[in-house]
Design a protein around this motif. Structure first.
Motif, PDB file in Angstrom:
ATOM      1  N   SER A  38       0.835  -1.207   0.000  1.00  0.00           N
ATOM      2  CA  SER A  38       0.000   0.000   0.000  1.00  0.00           C
ATOM      3  C   SER A  38       0.870   1.256   0.000  1.00  0.00           C
ATOM      4  CB  SER A  38      -0.952   0.003   1.188  1.00  0.00           C
ATOM      5  OG  SER A  38      -0.249   0.129   2.399  1.00  0.00           O
ATOM      6  N   ALA A  39       1.987   1.236   0.702  1.00  0.00           N
ATOM      7  CA  ALA A  39       2.901   2.384   0.694  1.00  0.00           C
ATOM      8  C   ALA A  39       3.502   2.585  -0.698  1.00  0.00           C
ATOM      9  CB  ALA A  39       3.994   2.209   1.725  1.00  0.00           C
ATOM     10  N   PHE A  40       3.889   1.498  -1.358  1.00  0.00           N
ATOM     11  CA  PHE A  40       4.483   1.583  -2.692  1.00  0.00           C
ATOM     12  C   PHE A  40       3.473   2.125  -3.706  1.00  0.00           C
ATOM     13  CE2 PHE A  40       5.327  -0.416  -6.836  1.00  0.00           C
ATOM     14  CZ  PHE A  40       6.580   0.128  -7.098  1.00  0.00           C
ATOM     15  N   ILE A  41       2.262   1.572  -3.700  1.00  0.00           N
ATOM     16  CA  ILE A  41       1.223   2.043  -4.621  1.00  0.00           C
ATOM     17  C   ILE A  41       0.878   3.500  -4.319  1.00  0.00           C
ATOM     18  CG2 ILE A  41      -1.206   1.748  -5.277  1.00  0.00           C
ATOM     19  CD1 ILE A  41      -0.798  -1.273  -4.859  1.00  0.00           C
ATOM     20  N   GLY A  42       0.800   3.839  -3.033  1.00  0.00           N
ATOM     21  CA  GLY A  42       0.465   5.208  -2.645  1.00  0.00           C
ATOM     22  C   GLY A  42       1.500   6.220  -3.090  1.00  0.00           C
ATOM     23  N   VAL A  43       2.763   5.900  -2.963  1.00  0.00           N
ATOM     24  CA  VAL A  43       3.820   6.825  -3.380  1.00  0.00           C
ATOM     25  C   VAL A  43       3.769   7.046  -4.886  1.00  0.00           C
ATOM     26  CG1 VAL A  43       6.332   7.054  -3.606  1.00  0.00           C
ATOM     27  CG2 VAL A  43       5.335   6.404  -1.421  1.00  0.00           C
ATOM     28  N   ASN A  44       3.519   5.984  -5.655  1.00  0.00           N
ATOM     29  CA  ASN A  44       3.417   6.138  -7.108  1.00  0.00           C
ATOM     30  C   ASN A  44       2.191   6.954  -7.499  1.00  0.00           C
ATOM     31  OD1 ASN A  44       5.786   4.855  -7.988  1.00  0.00           O
ATOM     32  ND2 ASN A  44       4.858   2.862  -7.603  1.00  0.00           N
ATOM     33  N   GLY A  80      -2.203  13.334   2.363  1.00  0.00           N
ATOM     34  CA  GLY A  80      -2.456  11.960   1.914  1.00  0.00           C
ATOM     35  C   GLY A  80      -1.177  11.158   1.760  1.00  0.00           C
ATOM     36  N   GLY A  81      -0.136  11.769   1.237  1.00  0.00           N
ATOM     37  CA  GLY A  81       1.150  11.083   1.104  1.00  0.00           C
ATOM     38  C   GLY A  81       1.741  10.718   2.445  1.00  0.00           C
ATOM     39  N   ALA A  82       1.639  11.633   3.409  1.00  0.00           N
ATOM     40  CA  ALA A  82       2.140  11.337   4.755  1.00  0.00           C
ATOM     41  C   ALA A  82       1.355  10.197   5.391  1.00  0.00           C
ATOM     42  CB  ALA A  82       2.060  12.591   5.626  1.00  0.00           C
ATOM     43  N   LEU A  83       0.049  10.171   5.171  1.00  0.00           N
ATOM     44  CA  LEU A  83      -0.766   9.097   5.734  1.00  0.00           C
ATOM     45  C   LEU A  83      -0.459   7.751   5.074  1.00  0.00           C
ATOM     46  CD1 LEU A  83      -4.209  10.889   6.094  1.00  0.00           C
ATOM     47  CD2 LEU A  83      -2.649  10.201   7.928  1.00  0.00           C
ATOM     48  N   LEU A  84      -0.118   7.768   3.784  1.00  0.00           N
ATOM     49  CA  LEU A  84       0.157   6.511   3.088  1.00  0.00           C
ATOM     50  C   LEU A  84       1.468   5.869   3.518  1.00  0.00           C
ATOM     51  CD1 LEU A  84      -1.145   7.316  -0.460  1.00  0.00           C
ATOM     52  CD2 LEU A  84      -1.929   5.488   1.033  1.00  0.00           C
ATOM     53  N   VAL A  85       2.451   6.665   3.876  1.00  0.00           N
ATOM     54  CA  VAL A  85       3.719   6.070   4.308  1.00  0.00           C
ATOM     55  C   VAL A  85       3.697   5.726   5.791  1.00  0.00           C
ATOM     56  CG1 VAL A  85       5.076   7.136   2.471  1.00  0.00           C
ATOM     57  CG2 VAL A  85       4.837   8.317   4.655  1.00  0.00           C
ATOM     58  N   THR A  86       2.633   6.113   6.486  1.00  0.00           N
ATOM     59  CA  THR A  86       2.456   5.719   7.886  1.00  0.00           C
ATOM     60  C   THR A  86       1.919   4.295   7.900  1.00  0.00           C
ATOM     61  OG1 THR A  86       1.914   7.993   8.461  1.00  0.00           O
ATOM     62  CG2 THR A  86       1.303   6.292  10.046  1.00  0.00           C
ATOM     63  N   GLY A  95      -5.532   8.107   3.372  1.00  0.00           N
ATOM     64  CA  GLY A  95      -4.530   8.607   2.430  1.00  0.00           C
ATOM     65  C   GLY A  95      -4.931   8.383   0.984  1.00  0.00           C
ATOM     66  N   PHE A  96      -5.470   7.201   0.669  1.00  0.00           N
ATOM     67  CA  PHE A  96      -5.928   6.942  -0.696  1.00  0.00           C
ATOM     68  C   PHE A  96      -7.105   7.838  -1.054  1.00  0.00           C
ATOM     69  CE2 PHE A  96      -3.716   2.728  -0.542  1.00  0.00           C
ATOM     70  CZ  PHE A  96      -2.917   2.944  -1.648  1.00  0.00           C
ATOM     71  N   CYS A  97      -7.967   8.140  -0.087  1.00  0.00           N
ATOM     72  CA  CYS A  97      -9.075   9.075  -0.347  1.00  0.00           C
ATOM     73  C   CYS A  97      -8.550  10.462  -0.693  1.00  0.00           C
ATOM     74  CB  CYS A  97     -10.011   9.140   0.855  1.00  0.00           C
ATOM     75  SG  CYS A  97     -11.042   7.687   1.043  1.00  0.00           S
ATOM     76  N   CYS A  98      -7.425  10.838  -0.111  1.00  0.00           N
ATOM     77  CA  CYS A  98      -6.817  12.127  -0.438  1.00  0.00           C
ATOM     78  C   CYS A  98      -6.195  12.128  -1.836  1.00  0.00           C
ATOM     79  CB  CYS A  98      -5.743  12.487   0.591  1.00  0.00           C
ATOM     80  SG  CYS A  98      -6.371  12.890   2.218  1.00  0.00           S
ATOM     81  N   LEU A  99      -5.875  10.970  -2.371  1.00  0.00           N
ATOM     82  CA  LEU A  99      -5.235  10.889  -3.686  1.00  0.00           C
ATOM     83  C   LEU A  99      -6.228  10.713  -4.831  1.00  0.00           C
ATOM     84  CD1 LEU A  99      -2.061   8.709  -3.067  1.00  0.00           C
ATOM     85  CD2 LEU A  99      -2.314  11.167  -2.979  1.00  0.00           C
ATOM     86  N   ILE A 100      -7.417  10.233  -4.553  1.00  0.00           N
ATOM     87  CA  ILE A 100      -8.416  10.047  -5.604  1.00  0.00           C
ATOM     88  C   ILE A 100      -8.967  11.420  -5.974  1.00  0.00           C
ATOM     89  CG2 ILE A 100     -10.647   9.007  -6.157  1.00  0.00           C
ATOM     90  CD1 ILE A 100      -9.896   6.789  -4.111  1.00  0.00           C
ATOM     91  N   PRO A 101      -8.903  11.798  -7.265  1.00  0.00           N
ATOM     92  CA  PRO A 101      -9.270  13.172  -7.649  1.00  0.00           C
ATOM     93  C   PRO A 101     -10.664  13.610  -7.187  1.00  0.00           C
ATOM     94  CG  PRO A 101      -8.183  12.092  -9.474  1.00  0.00           C
ATOM     95  CD  PRO A 101      -8.383  11.049  -8.416  1.00  0.00           C
TER      96      PRO A 101
END
Length: 159
Positions: A38-44, A80-86, A95-101
């Motif tokens: 999830s961290a890897f997918i989130g960072v990308n 969202g990025g900070a939440l994804l690497v947590t 975090g993913f909700c913050c990344l979805i447009p």
């Protein structure tokens, strides 16, 4: 302030409980793998979404507009990025909700309605009439140089 304090206490407890339960159900290594995946997918996703937001902000600035929506989206993307690497599943979902447009724009709209923006403008000189507020767009320059733009001088460095 109390809400933030409670979040810093409650969220880790929920995350630890959820990680332990998932680890017992599917195994420790699969749980670690899910967290890392999830961290890897989130960072990308963050990289792709950030570049898109940056390009839209640049286009708006080139048109002489203030990129307010894009600045808000940039803040939400950073959170969202900070939440994804947590490590954790609850923070990953937020975090993913913050990344979805769609959800990001809705969140920015929701937050912008509850904020007051205060601007301060200090001008040292009056810009020429009909000029964009952020200056000339890249690749567009005036045909004649403006007076006062060039300062000629010498300096010596004393260390």
């Amino acid at each position: 302030m109390r809400v933030i304090f409670l979040l810093f206490i409650i969220v880790p407890i929920i995350e630890i409980t959820l990680l332990i339960n998932v680890g017992q159900m599917i195994g420790v290594w699969y749980t670690v793998g899910l967290v890392l995946l999830s961290a890897f997918i989130g960072v990308n996703m963050l990289r792709i979404q950030s570049l898109g937001t940056l390009m839209r902000a640049r286009e708006r600035m080139d048109q002489g507009e203030i990129p307010g929506q894009e600045m808000g989206e940039g803040i939400v993307l950073a959170v969202g990025g900070a939440l994804l690497v947590t490590p954790g599943f609850v923070t990953d979902v937020v975090g993913f909700c913050c990344l979805i447009p769609y959800t990001r724009k809705a969140l920015v709209h929701f937050l912008s309605q509850r904020m007051t923006v205060v601007t301060s403008m200090q001008a040292t000189s009056t810009p020429p009439p009909h000029s964009p507020p952020f200056g000339d767009a890249p690749g567009h320059s005036e045909s004649t140089p403006r007076s006062g733009d060039i300062i000629d001088g010498e300096y010596t460095r004393k260390d």
